[in-house]
Enzyme design. Structure first.
Site, mmCIF file in Angstrom:
data_model
loop_
_atom_site.group_PDB
_atom_site.id
_atom_site.type_symbol
_atom_site.label_atom_id
_atom_site.label_comp_id
_atom_site.label_asym_id
_atom_site.label_seq_id
_atom_site.Cartn_x
_atom_site.Cartn_y
_atom_site.Cartn_z
ATOM 1 N N GLY A 16 -9.784 22.267 27.066
ATOM 2 C CA GLY A 16 -9.151 22.267 25.743
ATOM 3 C C GLY A 16 -9.696 23.381 24.882
ATOM 4 N N GLY A 17 -10.044 24.486 25.536
ATOM 5 C CA GLY A 17 -10.781 25.561 24.885
ATOM 6 C C GLY A 17 -10.068 26.306 23.788
ATOM 7 N NE ARG A 18 -6.729 30.256 22.549
ATOM 8 C CZ ARG A 18 -7.221 31.127 21.671
ATOM 9 N NH1 ARG A 18 -8.534 31.286 21.563
ATOM 10 N NH2 ARG A 18 -6.418 31.810 20.881
ATOM 11 N N GLY A 19 -8.500 24.548 21.390
ATOM 12 C CA GLY A 19 -8.449 23.603 20.280
ATOM 13 C C GLY A 19 -9.353 24.030 19.134
ATOM 14 C CG PHE A 20 -10.541 22.611 14.521
ATOM 15 C CD1 PHE A 20 -10.939 23.818 13.949
ATOM 16 C CD2 PHE A 20 -10.936 21.428 13.913
ATOM 17 C CE1 PHE A 20 -11.725 23.846 12.798
ATOM 18 C CE2 PHE A 20 -11.703 21.441 12.767
ATOM 19 C CZ PHE A 20 -12.107 22.652 12.213
ATOM 20 C CB ALA A 21 -14.239 21.374 17.619
ATOM 21 C CE1 TYR A 161 -8.064 11.442 20.511
ATOM 22 C CE2 TYR A 161 -9.223 10.067 18.918
ATOM 23 C CZ TYR A 161 -9.145 11.220 19.669
ATOM 24 O OH TYR A 161 -10.154 12.151 19.592
ATOM 25 C CE LYS A 165 -11.891 11.476 22.947
ATOM 26 N NZ LYS A 165 -12.015 12.774 23.686
#
Length: 439
Positions: A16-21, A161, A165
């Site tokens: 998910g390396g293009r996500g926010f954090a 979610y 999680k």
């Protein structure tokens, strides 16, 4: 394609390396030359924004210190291929938390996480750090005040979610020690900062439409907001602790950690500071959560029915109403003691940096046409509210069995008026003004 890795290179993967954090984590890892970084995400190719293209990320990609691999976590073959040669995996991928689609959330957060664990073991990854969520301990009813990691998972979660999680987190913790793999879980609370594509943009959109004046609940609930740089710092602290060996590693591995700025603040005060910093009014009109909840259920039902036909993901959902009106603060002492974590950016400094980064969304930069449409929207909605509330009070005042149906209808009309005011759902054209609604 087999990933080429030399013996002297130390690689990590960020799912998910293009996500926010995740973007901030990638940049930190590159800036401090901790690892060569492989970004794994769904898109077929990486697309950099102008800032990234001319900055440290663009340079790192051109030099080969950063690679991009397209990988769907639900496809184990793709995951194994993406993890080849990696020493560490930061598993940060997850669907948008506002999408209450159990099948989607389960397929990524549980089945995808299972594939991540299996792939780590298959290719010999040494350390796996999972980005979890404080929502794994939230039942949708009871708030949390300074909760620590001894708080168990609830029998029932607030939404799909949170439930999935929690399942994913449990899998990660259980995997600790399998074939030499070391794991731990980070639970960052309410992340904010530059690059956020959800909180601040949504807040500004609501403000420009005149819908940010509302406080859900009595406004006294406290929250732990965490600046994004502190979140990525916590991930690095976790990786370093697992890599330390000995007693430090033994204490850190197989554990979950709440991560905060260690500065609880009233939820609506935090939102007010962001709004005021961007030139908008503070919210001031309080609406009981008990009134908003049935409306939120109607919105969610509408989305389930109309989502396949193009209806946008709603901002107002039952889980969101609960989150906006309860306390959510957490104790980060365990992360401090076992990971060596402490915030590197204070809360007020984080708020300032966030406001500065969204200067293009300030009130004075609002297009004139948008201002005009907002005023027209307010007029239309105000008329609807006045008429419907008047009808409601007239009909409710009527007594006798003959008025039961009318009273029920009037209540529906009242709820509908509030629903329109909060969500901006109006007819495409109002005959009185003849202007389109704001999308």
């Amino acid at each position: 394609m087999v990933m080429e890795v030399t013996e002297t290179e130390r690689w990590c993967v960020v799912t998910g390396g293009r996500g926010f954090a995740a973007r901030h984590l990638v940049e930190m890892l590159v800036r401090y030359q901790m690892f060569h970084v492989r970004i794994a995400d769904l898109a077929p190719a990486i697309v950099l924004n102008p800032h990234e293209e001319t900055g440290i990320l663009g340079e790192a990609i051109r030099s080969g210190r950063v690679q991009y691999v397209s990988a769907d976590l639900r496809n184990k073959t793709q995951v194994v291929k993406g993890f080849q040669g990696a020493e560490v995996v930061f598993h940060m991928a997850a669907p948008d938390s506002s999408i209450n689609n159990h099948q989607l959330q389960y397929s990524v957060n549980v089945q995808g996480t299972t594939n991540v664990i299996d792939a780590c073991i298959e290719v010999g990854v040494k350390r796996l750090i999972y980005t979890s969520s404080p929502s794994v301990v939230f039942d949708g009813v009871h708030g949390t005040l300074n909760a620590d990691e001894s708080l168990p998972y609830p029998p029932k979660h607030n939404d799909s979610y949170s439930a999935t999680k929690a399942e994913g987190e449990a899998l990660i913790l259980k995997a600790n020690g399998r074939s030499g793999l070391l794991t731990c879980c980070i639970r960052p609370s309410s992340i904010f900062g530059p690059g956020d594509k959800l909180m601040v943009p949504s807040l500004v959109t609501a403000a420009r439409a005149g819908k940010s004046k509302f406080i859900i609940g009595d406004g006294s609930n406290f929250y732990d907001f965490t600046y994004v740089e502190n979140v990525v710092h916590a991930h690095v602290c976790a990786e370093r602790a697992l890599a330390s060996g000995g007693e430090v590693c033994a204490k850190a591995a197989g554990q979950a950690y709440f991560i905060t700025n260690m500065e609880p603040i009233k939820f609506w005060e935090f939102m007010s500071q962001l709004l005021e910093g961007l030139g908008y009014e503070r919210p001031s009109i309080k609406i009981p959560a008990s009134l908003m909840m049935p409306i939120a259920y109607l919105v969610e039902l509408a989305y389930k029915l109309l989502g396949p036909y193009g209806m946008k993901v709603p901002v107002l959902t039952p889980s969101r109403v609960r989150l906006l009106s309860c306390n959510r603060t957490f104790d980060s002492s365990k992360a401090k003691d076992r990971l060596g974590y402490s915030p590197v950016v204070p809360l007020q400094e984080g708020i300032k940096r966030t406001i500065d980064s969204f200067s293009h969304l300030k009130a004075q930069n609002q297009p004139k046409t948008e201002v005009t449409e907002t005023i027209q929207w307010k007029k239309q909605t105000l008329i609807a509210i006045v008429i419907l509330i008047t009808l409601y009070h007239n009909f409710v005042a009527t007594t006798g069995s003959s008025s039961v149906i009318i009273t029920a209808v009037s209540k529906v009309l009242l709820v509908s008026s509030i629903f329109m005011f909060i969500n901006g759902i109006l007819p495409e054209k109002m005959k009185v003004f003849g202007s389109k609604k704001i999308d």
